[in-house]
Enzyme design. Sequence first.
Site, PDB file in Angstrom:
ATOM      1  CG  LEU A  18      58.617  71.176   7.222  1.00 53.35           C
ATOM      2  CD1 LEU A  18      59.789  70.633   8.021  1.00 53.35           C
ATOM      3  CD2 LEU A  18      58.047  70.105   6.304  1.00 53.35           C
ATOM      4  CB  SER A  59      67.401  75.848  15.192  1.00 53.16           C
ATOM      5  OG  SER A  59      68.451  75.187  15.865  1.00 53.16           O
ATOM      6  CE1 TYR A 114      65.688  72.096  17.615  1.00 52.67           C
ATOM      7  CE2 TYR A 114      67.341  71.330  19.168  1.00 52.67           C
ATOM      8  CZ  TYR A 114      66.881  71.445  17.882  1.00 52.67           C
ATOM      9  OH  TYR A 114      67.611  70.896  16.855  1.00 52.67           O
ATOM     10  CB  SER A 127      78.129  70.268  17.783  1.00 54.33           C
ATOM     11  OG  SER A 127      77.654  70.386  19.106  1.00 54.33           O
TER      12      SER A 127
HETATM   13  C1  15L Z   1      71.078  71.193  17.852  1.00 52.05           C
HETATM   14  O1  15L Z   1      70.207  70.370  18.034  1.00 52.05           O
HETATM   15  C2  15L Z   1      70.886  72.348  16.953  1.00 52.05           C
HETATM   16  O2  15L Z   1      69.999  72.047  15.898  1.00 52.05           O
HETATM   17  C3  15L Z   1      72.183  72.858  16.374  1.00 52.05           C
HETATM   18  O3  15L Z   1      71.954  74.132  15.826  1.00 52.05           O
HETATM   19  C4  15L Z   1      73.291  72.937  17.430  1.00 52.05           C
HETATM   20  O4  15L Z   1      72.995  73.948  18.358  1.00 52.05           O
HETATM   21  C5  15L Z   1      73.423  71.633  18.155  1.00 52.05           C
HETATM   22  O5  15L Z   1      72.196  71.144  18.621  1.00 52.05           O
HETATM   23  C6  15L Z   1      74.352  71.755  19.345  1.00 52.05           C
HETATM   24  O6  15L Z   1      73.870  71.703  20.481  1.00 52.05           O
HETATM   25  O7  15L Z   1      75.551  71.929  19.126  1.00 52.05           O
END
Ligand code: 15L
Length: 260
Positions: free
Chosen positions: A52, A75, A136, A165
Amino acid sequence: MLYDRILLTGAAGLLGTELRKRLAPKVKFLRSTDIAAMSDPAPNEELITADLGDLAVAESLVKDIDAIVHFGGLSKDADFASICRVNIVGFQSLYEAARLAGVKRVVFSSSVHAIGFYDQMHVIGTDVPARPDSNYGVAKAFGENLAQLYWDKHGLETVSVRIGSCEPKPSTRRHLLTWLSFDDMWQLVERSLSVPRVGHTIIYGASDNSATFWDNRLASHIGYRPKDSADAWQSEIHAADPHPGREDIVNRLQGGIFAK
Ligand code: 15L
């Protein structure tokens, strides 16, 4: 669902794999893409291996597509330069290509990391300003803002789902607040592709967890009614981790409520 031709990004991931199975029987055509190779396409499914962050691919991914289920991207462990390339620049190029191709709607997997430094002693709605807990989370907040721009300026609709989650079952104290079951995740996507008008809607992606402090009332038009709850695992989780404090205190002491 309102749309027949769907692009699914992040299709080889944990949630993408669930979505591939559930979307294919519901639509005429599913284009599933990921940087990782996939196999066993459904009869109406096209598989594309793509990065992407590669701006040249966006146009071909969105060709003849009505709606995008955008679960792709890096991630939270990725370094900032990579997050910039894929989750910010790549995200914008996907939206721009979508606009030019006449895509009608996006379901965007935002994250609770976009609001991860809110204090869970107070309930927050979907209209609070971003308060990211990581690079992130900053990129997810960017994504929500870009979605807002594309709705206000170009009429391209988005549901930004701030996913908690999403795992097969809750296993930590934090999950008692943040858990989203696969079935409830699917309900969020299905509803987001079914209601007639969404504009740009932000919604929290959590199951019916009684410890929650996220209020979805402003997104009630999506019609999301979670069926699962982390509460069913509460005794098991408390027994495995007999911490004397409450989940919120535990999380705050870790430097942000969504820190692990
Ligand atoms: C998220 O945004 C992540 O993509 C995922 O891997 C988890 O870490 C989740 O949050 C979380 O905080 O449990």
